[in-house]
Design a protein around this motif. Sequence first.
Motif, PDB file in Angstrom:
ATOM      1  N   ALA A   4      14.884  60.714  40.940  1.00 14.07           N
ATOM      2  CA  ALA A   4      14.213  61.763  40.223  1.00 14.07           C
ATOM      3  C   ALA A   4      14.178  62.892  40.811  1.00 14.07           C
ATOM      4  N   VAL A   5      14.134  63.108  41.853  1.00  8.38           N
ATOM      5  CA  VAL A   5      14.380  64.452  42.971  1.00  8.38           C
ATOM      6  C   VAL A   5      15.619  65.079  42.412  1.00  8.38           C
ATOM      7  N   THR A   6      16.749  64.153  42.629  1.00  8.41           N
ATOM      8  CA  THR A   6      17.987  64.853  42.340  1.00  8.41           C
ATOM      9  C   THR A   6      18.218  65.266  40.786  1.00  8.41           C
ATOM     10  N   TYR A   7      17.658  64.622  40.021  1.00  5.58           N
ATOM     11  CA  TYR A   7      17.777  64.945  38.411  1.00  5.58           C
ATOM     12  C   TYR A   7      17.179  66.269  38.326  1.00  5.58           C
TER      13      TYR A   7
ATOM     14  N   GLY B  72      23.778  53.373  42.534  1.00  3.49           N
ATOM     15  CA  GLY B  72      24.523  52.300  41.849  1.00  3.49           C
ATOM     16  C   GLY B  72      23.732  51.299  41.090  1.00  3.49           C
ATOM     17  N   ALA B  73      23.521  50.039  41.530  1.00  2.04           N
ATOM     18  CA  ALA B  73      22.745  49.069  40.816  1.00  2.04           C
ATOM     19  C   ALA B  73      21.200  48.836  41.412  1.00  2.04           C
ATOM     20  N   THR B  74      20.987  49.838  42.645  1.00  2.00           N
ATOM     21  CA  THR B  74      19.580  49.743  42.984  1.00  2.00           C
ATOM     22  C   THR B  74      18.557  50.128  41.984  1.00  2.00           C
ATOM     23  N   VAL B  75      18.961  51.070  41.107  1.00  2.00           N
ATOM     24  CA  VAL B  75      17.808  51.343  39.965  1.00  2.00           C
ATOM     25  C   VAL B  75      18.227  51.172  38.767  1.00  2.00           C
ATOM     26  N   PRO B  76      17.931  50.081  38.136  1.00  2.00           N
ATOM     27  CA  PRO B  76      18.449  49.669  37.012  1.00  2.00           C
ATOM     28  C   PRO B  76      18.248  50.882  35.631  1.00  2.00           C
TER      29      PRO B  76
ATOM     30  N   THR C   2      25.915  60.769  38.037  1.00  2.31           N
ATOM     31  CA  THR C   2      24.955  61.033  39.415  1.00  2.31           C
ATOM     32  C   THR C   2      24.370  59.733  39.737  1.00  2.31           C
ATOM     33  N   ALA C   3      23.800  59.059  38.876  1.00  2.00           N
ATOM     34  CA  ALA C   3      23.008  57.573  39.426  1.00  2.00           C
ATOM     35  C   ALA C   3      24.170  56.757  39.674  1.00  2.00           C
ATOM     36  N   ALA C   4      25.295  56.521  38.981  1.00  2.00           N
ATOM     37  CA  ALA C   4      26.171  55.473  39.537  1.00  2.00           C
ATOM     38  C   ALA C   4      26.836  55.868  40.810  1.00  2.00           C
TER      39      ALA C   4
END
Length: 330
Positions: free
Chosen positions: A198-201, A274-278, A268-270
């Motif tokens: 969220a901070v990154t976004y 990775g798969a830590t946050v669905p 960015t999320a990938a």
Amino acid sequence: MTTAPTPVPAPAAADPSGGPGAPGTAPAAPASPATGTPAGPSARPSARRRPRGGAWLATVPLLAFFLVGFGLPAVAIVTGAFTVSSDAETGAGSFTTANLTDSVQGAYWTALLSSLKLSALTALIGTVLGVPIAQAVLTSRFRLLREAVLTASGVLANFGGLPLAFAFVATLGNAGEVTRMFHLTDHGWSLYSFTGLAVTYLYFLVPLMVLTITPALEGLRVQWREAARNNRATALQYWRYVALPILFPSLLGGFVLLFGSAFAAYATAAAMVGATVPLISRQIADALSGNVLVGQGNLALALSLDMIIVAVLVMAVYLPLQRRSARWLS
């Protein structure tokens, strides 16, 4: 000695053929002193003589691009979402609703809810932070500061993907400079979590909100503030009862734009969590690549259709309010 009154000429008789004396006929236009030609409607620019049906031809390239870039993929998504996968034994190409049913169950439903939560939270925070920044920039006396902030916002709003993930990993990762300097790990900080994502976004959503809300803030008229001040209204009352109700559709539009940007973000999320946050975007990528199960391409299209439905519902709320705001800010 009295002077005889000047006789008034009698009105011209009505001409049945529609001549100059016919009632309802416009009088002749006076001659132009410069050219001697009538200065009536015929002397205006020949705007009416231009072909009215040729103006839309300029939009043909845009319409063609929209049809190829958006129309055809949308048709393919809707068609594939209701079609059995090609490797299914129950019959390739047959109609089914199993893909949509599976897309809202289990891990896919969890990923959809997580994406909605992340997008709504970051869009709300970006809206709350972006509006004061934009107002401070507009009311600043330094023109150079205003131009610098708006230019930087335009750059940062489009800064994402792998470069953004690398920048945050090097700064706020487990071995990042800021993390080691302030010992953030000891306080429970983790960049590779929902909070870190969220901070990154917010890094690109807040500048995007600044660019979005700036034209609406410029549309607020000075007379409205002066009228509120003459009625002994404080600055807080002006923003609460005058400015914010007018800006509300624009604020909602900015929120929708930020929500869509966060909802569709993938690279960015990938690269970072990775798969830590669905996330629904990650589930679509896994289904297309066969990372979990092979032959789930149609399920990926169903997940994409879920994203389109969410976007349509949000826009259905935004458009009526946007028309209402346009009447005030125009």
